[in-house]
Design a protein around this motif. Sequence first.
Motif, PDB file in Angstrom:
ATOM      1  N   SER A  56       0.842  -1.196   0.000  1.00  0.00           N
ATOM      2  CA  SER A  56       0.000   0.000   0.000  1.00  0.00           C
ATOM      3  C   SER A  56       0.875   1.243   0.000  1.00  0.00           C
ATOM      4  O   SER A  56       1.917   1.277   0.652  1.00  0.00           O
ATOM      5  CB  SER A  56      -0.899   0.016   1.225  1.00  0.00           C
ATOM      6  N   THR A  57       0.422   2.241  -0.735  1.00  0.00           N
ATOM      7  CA  THR A  57       1.193   3.477  -0.833  1.00  0.00           C
ATOM      8  C   THR A  57       0.350   4.673  -0.420  1.00  0.00           C
ATOM      9  O   THR A  57      -0.888   4.650  -0.516  1.00  0.00           O
ATOM     10  CB  THR A  57       1.686   3.705  -2.273  1.00  0.00           C
ATOM     11  N   ASN A  58       1.025   5.699   0.049  1.00  0.00           N
ATOM     12  CA  ASN A  58       0.364   6.978   0.259  1.00  0.00           C
ATOM     13  C   ASN A  58       1.345   8.100  -0.033  1.00  0.00           C
ATOM     14  O   ASN A  58       2.574   7.910   0.072  1.00  0.00           O
ATOM     15  CB  ASN A  58      -0.261   7.114   1.645  1.00  0.00           C
ATOM     16  N   TYR A  59       0.805   9.228  -0.439  1.00  0.00           N
ATOM     17  CA  TYR A  59       1.611  10.362  -0.898  1.00  0.00           C
ATOM     18  C   TYR A  59       1.135  11.659  -0.265  1.00  0.00           C
ATOM     19  O   TYR A  59      -0.056  11.824   0.035  1.00  0.00           O
ATOM     20  CB  TYR A  59       1.481  10.511  -2.418  1.00  0.00           C
ATOM     21  N   ASP A  61      -0.119  15.349  -0.563  1.00  0.00           N
ATOM     22  CA  ASP A  61      -0.970  15.950  -1.601  1.00  0.00           C
ATOM     23  C   ASP A  61      -0.149  16.719  -2.631  1.00  0.00           C
ATOM     24  O   ASP A  61      -0.480  16.743  -3.812  1.00  0.00           O
ATOM     25  CB  ASP A  61      -1.999  16.885  -0.957  1.00  0.00           C
ATOM     26  N   LYS A  64       1.220  14.179  -5.340  1.00  0.00           N
ATOM     27  CA  LYS A  64       0.350  13.206  -5.996  1.00  0.00           C
ATOM     28  C   LYS A  64       0.283  13.470  -7.491  1.00  0.00           C
ATOM     29  O   LYS A  64       0.121  14.609  -7.920  1.00  0.00           O
ATOM     30  CB  LYS A  64      -1.057  13.257  -5.394  1.00  0.00           C
TER      31      LYS A  64
END
Length: 116
Positions: A56-59, A61, A64
């Motif tokens: 799982s990834t998150n960036y 804002d 993005k």
Amino acid sequence: QVRLVESGGGLVQAGGSLRLSCAASRSIFTLNAMGWYRQAPGKQRELVARITSGGSTNYADSVKGRFTISRDNTVYLQMNSLKPEDTAVYYCNAQEGYGLGLRDYWGQGTQVTVSS
């Protein structure tokens, strides 16, 4: 213990691309997550992108659609459409454990400078 070594920083013009790499001293799949943080002069260190052991990834804002985190046994940050505000020292981070046993490891940092 995990030792992290970053590479790939440098000077690039706005709109250009760079790829950062982070090599770990042991398999990254034994870790909970790895990520990239950055710190600009006079500002706090902030999360840029993170990838968990499950993929799982998150960036942030602000990155993005421009930055992509990926891995094999090295973690990469592909940075496209770079802006002057992306200028910072970029740090690789690794996390292991949970709760009171949570541990963070950091690389030495690599400078990214985006000229306008």
